[in-house]
Design a protein around this motif. Structure first.
Motif, PDB file in Angstrom:
ATOM      1  N   SER A 145      -8.859   2.695 -12.308  1.00  0.00           N
ATOM      2  CA  SER A 145      -9.323   3.121 -11.034  1.00  0.00           C
ATOM      3  C   SER A 145     -10.731   3.728 -10.934  1.00  0.00           C
ATOM      4  O   SER A 145     -11.662   3.831 -10.257  1.00  0.00           O
ATOM      5  CB  SER A 145      -8.586   4.016 -10.148  1.00  0.00           C
TER       6      SER A 145
ATOM      7  N   THR B  74      -8.267  -0.623  -8.599  1.00  0.00           N
ATOM      8  CA  THR B  74      -6.977   0.065  -8.384  1.00  0.00           C
ATOM      9  C   THR B  74      -5.995  -1.078  -8.251  1.00  0.00           C
ATOM     10  O   THR B  74      -6.112  -1.986  -7.612  1.00  0.00           O
ATOM     11  CB  THR B  74      -7.009   1.137  -7.272  1.00  0.00           C
TER      12      THR B  74
ATOM     13  N   ALA C 210      -2.663  -2.240  -6.629  1.00  0.00           N
ATOM     14  CA  ALA C 210      -2.077  -1.835  -5.618  1.00  0.00           C
ATOM     15  C   ALA C 210      -0.661  -2.373  -5.269  1.00  0.00           C
ATOM     16  O   ALA C 210       0.329  -1.615  -4.417  1.00  0.00           O
ATOM     17  CB  ALA C 210      -2.946  -2.321  -4.295  1.00  0.00           C
ATOM     18  N   ARG C 211      -0.205  -3.084  -6.125  1.00  0.00           N
ATOM     19  CA  ARG C 211       1.164  -3.726  -6.132  1.00  0.00           C
ATOM     20  C   ARG C 211       1.550  -4.413  -7.367  1.00  0.00           C
ATOM     21  O   ARG C 211       0.772  -4.946  -7.926  1.00  0.00           O
ATOM     22  CB  ARG C 211       1.240  -4.795  -4.829  1.00  0.00           C
TER      23      ARG C 211
ATOM     24  N   GLU D 260      -1.264  -7.029  -8.535  1.00  0.00           N
ATOM     25  CA  GLU D 260      -2.097  -7.243  -7.407  1.00  0.00           C
ATOM     26  C   GLU D 260      -3.311  -6.034  -7.148  1.00  0.00           C
ATOM     27  O   GLU D 260      -3.022  -4.855  -6.931  1.00  0.00           O
ATOM     28  CB  GLU D 260      -1.623  -7.408  -5.776  1.00  0.00           C
ATOM     29  N   THR D 261      -4.611  -6.392  -7.425  1.00  0.00           N
ATOM     30  CA  THR D 261      -5.335  -5.207  -7.094  1.00  0.00           C
ATOM     31  C   THR D 261      -5.752  -4.908  -5.713  1.00  0.00           C
ATOM     32  O   THR D 261      -5.657  -5.849  -4.683  1.00  0.00           O
ATOM     33  CB  THR D 261      -6.768  -5.705  -7.862  1.00  0.00           C
ATOM     34  N   SER D 262      -6.485  -3.994  -5.461  1.00  0.00           N
ATOM     35  CA  SER D 262      -6.608  -3.445  -3.947  1.00  0.00           C
ATOM     36  C   SER D 262      -7.721  -4.505  -3.347  1.00  0.00           C
ATOM     37  O   SER D 262      -7.808  -4.393  -2.006  1.00  0.00           O
ATOM     38  CB  SER D 262      -7.240  -2.035  -4.031  1.00  0.00           C
ATOM     39  N   ASP D 263      -8.271  -5.085  -4.305  1.00  0.00           N
ATOM     40  CA  ASP D 263      -9.562  -5.919  -3.642  1.00  0.00           C
ATOM     41  C   ASP D 263      -9.010  -7.314  -3.826  1.00  0.00           C
ATOM     42  O   ASP D 263      -9.806  -8.417  -3.809  1.00  0.00           O
ATOM     43  CB  ASP D 263     -10.999  -5.898  -4.375  1.00  0.00           C
TER      44      ASP D 263
ATOM     45  N   LEU E 125       3.407   3.086  -7.599  1.00  0.00           N
ATOM     46  CA  LEU E 125       3.356   1.928  -7.839  1.00  0.00           C
ATOM     47  C   LEU E 125       4.654   1.297  -8.534  1.00  0.00           C
ATOM     48  O   LEU E 125       5.328   0.307  -8.094  1.00  0.00           O
ATOM     49  CB  LEU E 125       2.127   1.711  -9.096  1.00  0.00           C
TER      50      LEU E 125
END
Ligand code: FAD
Length: 421
Positions: free
Chosen positions: A45, A90, A92-93, A104-107, A258
């Protein structure tokens, strides 16, 4: 002689590491040392390559260490080691279903993995009293936090530190050196109350007072108010103090959301075994975010220390490469304040006796912690020999003659021990 590289069949595999702190930095280096040939993706991050946090409250805060020197390895290491870095990103999942294992990234990017290492560390515990959103209340965990605080660290400025633990006291020492007026507020009756004996807490209280710090124990903050530029702190006992800025150092919350969100077992940390394996096959966790077994004490712990992050980084690499190298070490830690180096070995949880070797007044002594005659831990203050000896004794469960241990006339090399159990 030409040594052929050991290829272990890992060429087509991918390890994804979430978090790019000190544990992750060690894990990537150890994976390559263990001859992992596949793809390594490091996702963090923060916008920095893995760096050391200890100097954040010491030399980096003091302004005597440049940012580049914080990095655990230079950027060329990652290029040469074929480590793909995704910084400022970051996760995210986590998708843990067989056949579609990925992060999975936040973007919105999805990265598939064969092995996943969670090295998500922790975040500062925030004050929860009224007024805790005051703009002049800061915390210290990241480079960005220090950069934000630098502007306030001006000679003559008034700083109130909330929390008398190691991080808070190290900041106090740096702030005094930079000419600030410093007050430390601690809710417990002693400094370092969660981690050290009252004898050690009193030593640090005297040390800081000797350097002009105002130390108030039994001082629980109940309200922060005042103007934007001059916060006011109200204590539960009714006292009121004002300062130019406030820093709270009141502990860490492990980043487990997470993992928990993906169904991985968590309990004050991501639960792992001594090979850093979580409850889900192929998913590992390392560093501050883990709750792990310690074979020496026969308990499960969560540690916030560099040696733990590094050792778990090595262990996870061995595990992924199919080698069994269980993590079982005496925990250790250090803290630097003014000209005093504290080195702690072991865990003093449940101690019933403290034996002092040397005198706190001499600024060089060691506090040995025992339970039912068994040595649990040492706090060695400017006493490196005693630290090293105690670390070895704890690992061996060496029996110690308490009275002679406390005799400072006997040199450390000749310290008496009794037959092992
Ligand atoms: C000010 C300070 C002083 C210290 N002094 C000492 C000392 O003197 N001695 C000592 O032994 N220890 C010290 N420590 C503790 C030591 O620094 C930590 O134990 C160590 O940094 C832990 O490393 P880690 O890799 O587990 O976690 P971290 O260093 O916290 O790294 C975790 C990283 O993961 C990232 N991350 C989290 N979630 C995600 C996500 N979902 N996606 C992507 N990235 C994510 C975070 O942003 C962070 O960068 C100190 C710590 C601090 C803050």
């Amino acid at each position: 002689m030409i040594l052929e590289p050991q290829v272990n069949g890992s060429q087509n595999q991918t390890v994804v590491i979430v978090g790019a702190g000190q544990a992750a930095g060690q894990a990537v280096a150890s994976l390559r040392n263990e001859c992992f040939e596949g793809k390594i993706v490091l996702i963090g991050s923060e916008p920095f390559l893995p760096y050391q946090r200890p100097p954040l409250s010491k030399a980096y805060l003091a302004g005597t260490l440049p940012l580049e020197r914080l990095l655990v390895r230079p950027s060329a290491f990652y290029e040469q080691g074929r480590i793909e870095t995704m910084l400022g990103v970051t996760v995210a999942r986590l998708n843990l279903e067989a056949g579609s294992r990925s992060v999975e990234t936040s973007d919105g990017k999805r990265i598939a993995f064969d092995y996943l290492v969670l090295a998500t560390g922790g975040r500062v515990r925030q004050l929860s009293c009224d007024g805790a959103s005051h703009p002049r209340l800061g915390y210290l965990r990241n480079i960005a936090d220090v950069q934000k605080l630098q502007g306030f660290l001006q000679e003559g400025a008034e700083l109130i530190l909330i929390g008398g633990g190691y991080v808070g006291l190290e900041i106090a020492a740096v702030a005094r050196k930079r000419g600030l007026k410093v007050t430390v507020l601690e809710a417990a009756p002693n400094l370092l109350a969660r981690v050290a004996s009252p004898e050690v807490g009193r030593f640090y209280r005297d040390l800081h007072q000797g350097h002009g710090v105002q130390v108030h124990c039994d001082s629980m903050v109940s309200l922060i108010s005042g103007s934007v530029e001059r916060p006011t702190v109200r204590l539960q006992n009714g006292s009121i103090m004002t300062a130019d800025f406030l820093i709270a150092g009141i502990g860490l919350i492990p980043n487990t959301e997470l993992a928990a969100g993906a169904g991985i077992a968590c309990d004050n940390g991501i639960v792992v075994d001594d090979h850093c394996r979580t409850s889900v096959d192929g998913v590992f966790a390392i560093g501050d975010c883990t709750q792990h077994p310690n074979g020496i004490y026969g308990i499960r712990v969560r540690l916030e220390s560099v040696p733990n992050a590094l050792e778990q980084g090595k262990t996870v690499a061995a595990s992924i490469c199919g080698k069994s190298r269980p993590y079982c070490q005496v925990p250790w830690f250090w803290s630097d304040q003014y000209d005093i180096k504290l080195q702690t070995a072991g865990l003093n949880i449940g101690y019933d006796t403290v034996a002092l070797r040397g005198k706190p007044a001499d600024r060089s002594f060691a506090a040995f912690y025992f339970r039912k005659g068994r040595l649990l831990a040492v706090d060695a203050i400017n006493r490196p020999a005693e630290f090293l000896l105690a670390k070895t004794w704890i690992a061996k469960d060496q029996k110690i003659c308490l009275e002679r241990l406390a005799d400072d006339g006997i040199s450390p090399a000749k310290l008496p021990v009794e037959a092992s159990n």
